[in-house]
Each structure stands twice: as structure tokens, then as C-alpha cells.
Scaffold this motif. Structure first.
Motif, short mmCIF file in Angstrom:
data_model
loop_
_atom_site.label_atom_id
_atom_site.label_comp_id
_atom_site.label_asym_id
_atom_site.label_seq_id
_atom_site.Cartn_x
_atom_site.Cartn_y
_atom_site.Cartn_z
N GLY A 195 85.57 -16.22 121.50
CA GLY A 195 86.63 -15.69 120.63
C GLY A 195 87.89 -15.32 121.38
N ARG A 196 88.48 -16.27 122.08
CA ARG A 196 89.70 -15.99 122.82
C ARG A 196 90.93 -16.02 121.90
NH1 ARG A 196 86.36 -13.85 126.07
NH2 ARG A 196 85.07 -15.30 127.26
N THR A 197 91.98 -15.37 122.34
CA THR A 197 93.21 -15.31 121.55
C THR A 197 93.75 -16.71 121.28
OG1 THR A 197 93.78 -13.16 122.52
CG2 THR A 197 95.56 -14.41 121.48
N HIS A 198 93.98 -17.02 120.01
CA HIS A 198 94.52 -18.31 119.58
C HIS A 198 93.70 -19.48 120.13
CE1 HIS A 198 98.79 -16.29 119.25
NE2 HIS A 198 97.91 -15.80 118.39
N GLN A 199 92.39 -19.29 120.23
CA GLN A 199 91.54 -20.27 120.92
C GLN A 199 91.66 -21.69 120.34
OE1 GLN A 199 87.52 -19.16 122.02
NE2 GLN A 199 86.74 -21.17 121.42
N ILE A 200 91.47 -21.83 119.05
CA ILE A 200 91.52 -23.16 118.44
C ILE A 200 92.90 -23.77 118.62
CG2 ILE A 200 91.39 -24.44 116.27
CD1 ILE A 200 89.28 -22.43 115.34
N ARG A 201 93.92 -23.01 118.38
CA ARG A 201 95.28 -23.51 118.46
C ARG A 201 95.63 -23.95 119.88
NH1 ARG A 201 98.20 -18.41 115.80
NH2 ARG A 201 100.09 -19.62 116.26
N ARG A 202 95.23 -23.17 120.84
CA ARG A 202 95.52 -23.51 122.24
C ARG A 202 94.67 -24.67 122.73
NH1 ARG A 202 95.08 -17.71 125.05
NH2 ARG A 202 95.83 -18.81 126.93
N HIS A 203 93.40 -24.68 122.35
CA HIS A 203 92.52 -25.76 122.79
C HIS A 203 92.95 -27.11 122.21
CE1 HIS A 203 88.57 -23.89 124.53
NE2 HIS A 203 89.54 -23.97 125.40
N LEU A 204 93.29 -27.14 120.93
CA LEU A 204 93.70 -28.41 120.34
C LEU A 204 95.02 -28.90 120.92
CD1 LEU A 204 92.59 -28.03 116.61
CD2 LEU A 204 91.54 -29.42 118.40
N GLU A 205 95.87 -27.97 121.30
CA GLU A 205 97.11 -28.39 121.94
C GLU A 205 96.83 -29.05 123.29
OE1 GLU A 205 101.45 -26.51 123.21
OE2 GLU A 205 99.61 -25.41 123.64
N THR A 206 95.80 -28.57 124.01
CA THR A 206 95.51 -29.14 125.33
C THR A 206 95.04 -30.59 125.25
OG1 THR A 206 93.18 -28.41 125.36
CG2 THR A 206 94.83 -26.87 126.22
N ILE A 207 94.51 -31.01 124.09
CA ILE A 207 94.07 -32.41 123.95
C ILE A 207 95.09 -33.22 123.15
CG2 ILE A 207 91.63 -31.79 124.17
CD1 ILE A 207 91.38 -32.27 121.12
#
Length: 282
Positions: free
Chosen positions: A215-227
Motif C-alpha cells: 500500500g505505497r503512496t500512489h502505488q498503482i499510478r506510479r507503477h503503471l507510469e514506470t511501464i
């Protein structure tokens, strides 16, 4: 009008009524001060006790009190809209949090938070504890506890990663059919799983079922940006993903063990519900 004030109460001001003192020192009318206090814009630090919101207009000030006012007329005029209690189990409740509503308040107010909305609208009245968070821009399911014991139990479930959390989101481009992203965030382990539900060539976007194991801050948003597949409508992350509908990320499924019955409880939002209460167009 927006102002911030801090006052240290001494022997010359001790004994005054809090509302009267704030009105005189700030120039804000007593009626507006009372409204601000009820909405969490005034804080009191007394002796060795924790700093707390002061809502009682007739509180008598004591020597060495520290009083803080965070007054934002525009913010205080806003009304909370769209939050829905989906299930009330007395010891906890499940809510639909609309985009724009925060989980907890800040120094300036708390009347727009799901925590305060729960405290003010549920019957019988009870304290609300936030045990997990959703980004302000994210709509969807959020769980509120109503006692310290229940809050501790559910918080432990989140910490042990036994709570299942699924999200529906629209991402830019055609993603792989499935994927796992384990890029560290803020130096901490973070794990996101996703499965593509559909791809629309006309809009060049994919709808994903996303599960987060951390449960990291903005996890989904940040992870999808990395790909290179940022969430559509994200105001902070990604390029080429802006829209008029807002962030297309929805917390749609929550499963946990009921602290009182020990039974598995699962709550899920349908597409029909989302289309009625959010900007979802899928």
C-alpha cells in the motif's frame, strides 16, 4: 478570506471563551468562527495532552494553552457530496468514497473527509477510525472502523497483507495481457498485479483489473507510469494520458476477515454502480 493564526494563552487571556477570543483576535465573526470550529479548523494543545481539534465554541481557555486557527472561507463553504454508506456492521462500516473526498481531514478542516462524514451521519453516532486510505482523486470502497480495538485488528490485517484490494483502471496504450510490477517506491518494496480486461484501439486505452499487495503512496499510478501505461486522467503522473473525465481509477473490491465473526467479508462495486456515481464510461 484565508488566514492562519497561532496564540499562546497566558494569565491575561486565560478564562476567556474560545469562540470569543478567536473572533476578537482574527476579525472573523463569531458565527463564522463557530462554523469553522465545527468543521475542524481550530486546534488546541493543552499541557502534555495530544494536539486535538477544538469544536466546543464555549471552551474556557487555560493558561499555557496553544490555540491554532486555520481559516479558509472558500474551503469551509464547500459541502461534502456523494459519499454513501454501503454497509454498517456497527463496529465497522463500508463506504463509497467519491473522487474529491479525502479519507482524513487536514489542519484546515475535516468536514470534507470520509472519516468526519461517517461520524456525523451514522446512527447511532460513533467515533470513526481510518484504517487505510484512497487518494483524493480515486473513487471507490473504503473501510472505516468504529472502535480502537476494531481499528487495530483491521490495521493488522492490512499490515500482514491478508486484505484483498482490487481496482479497475483505464491505462494508456495496449498493456500486456497480464503483468507484475515490483519496482520499489520510496525505497520500499511494492508489488502490483494486473490483468487486461479489454483494449480499445480507437482510444488506445486498456481497462485493467489491478490488485495491490502493498500500500505505497500512489502505488498503482506510479507503477503503471514506470511501464509506460499511465492511468488515464492522472493529474500528476504520465504524458498523453490527460482527459476531461478525471482519474480513471476505482477501488472496486475489498475482502477481509470480520473482526467480530471471523468470517470472510467481500464487498464489490458493479460497473452499473460506478457508471451511476462516478465518471466511469466503460
Amino acid at each position: 478570506m484565508k488566514l492562519q493564526q497561532t496564540h499562546s494563552i497566558d494569565q491575561t487571556t486565560a478564562g476567556q471563551i474560545a469562540c470569543d477570543f478567536i473572533a476578537e483576535s482574527s476579525g472573523v465573526s463569531k458565527q463564522k468562527v463557530k462554523d469553522a470550529m465545527s468543521k475542524g479548523a481550530v486546534w488546541l494543545k493543552r499541557h502534555n495532552k495530544p494536539r486535538r481539534r477544538l469544536r466546543r465554541a464555549k471552551e474556557v481557555l487555560q493558561n499555557r494553552d496553544k490555540l491554532e486557527l486555520y481559516y479558509d472561507e472558500t474551503l469551509l463553504a464547500r459541502k461534502p457530496e456523494g459519499a454513501i454508506c454501503l454497509h454498517d456492521a456497527n463496529s465497522y462500516s463500508i463506504w463509497f468514497k467519491p473522487a474529491g473526498v479525502v479519507a482524513q481531514g487536514n489542519d484546515w478542516c475535516d468536514h470534507l473527509s470520509i472519516q468526519r462524514i461517517a461520524e456525523q451521519t451514522l446512527e447511532p453516532k460513533r467515533t470513526a477510525f481510518v484504517v487505510h486510505r484512497l487518494d483524493r482523486e480515486t473513487a471507490g470502497l473504503i473501510l472505516i472502523a468504529h472502535s480502537q480495538g476494531i481499528a487495530a485488528n483491521i490495521s493488522e490485517q492490512f499490515q500482514k497483507r491478508t486484505v484483498t484490494k482490487h481496482y479497475l483502471c483505464q491505462a494508456l496504450g495496449e498493456t500486456p495481457a497480464t503483468g507484475e510490477i515490483n519496482t520499489k517506491l520510496d525505497g520500499k518494496a511494492a508489488s502490483t498485479l494486473y490483468k487486461r480486461l479489454s483494449y480499445d484501439a480507437n482510444s488506445n486505452t486498456s481497462w485493467l483489473d489491478v490488485e495491490i499487495l502493498t500500500g505505497r503512496t500512489h502505488q498503482i499510478r506510479r507503477h503503471l507510469e514506470t511501464i509506460k501505461h499511465p492511468v488515464m486522467g492522472d493529474p500528476k503522473y504520465g504524458r498523453g494520458n490527460k482527459n476531461k473525465q478525471g482519474l480513471q481509477l476505482y477501488a472496486v473490491k475489498l475482502a477481509f476477515t470480520c473482526p467480530t465473526t471471523r468470517e470472510l467479508k467481500t464487498f464489490e462495486l458493479s460497473n452499473e454502480f460506478l457508471q451511476q456515481h462516478t465518471s466511469l464510461t466503460a
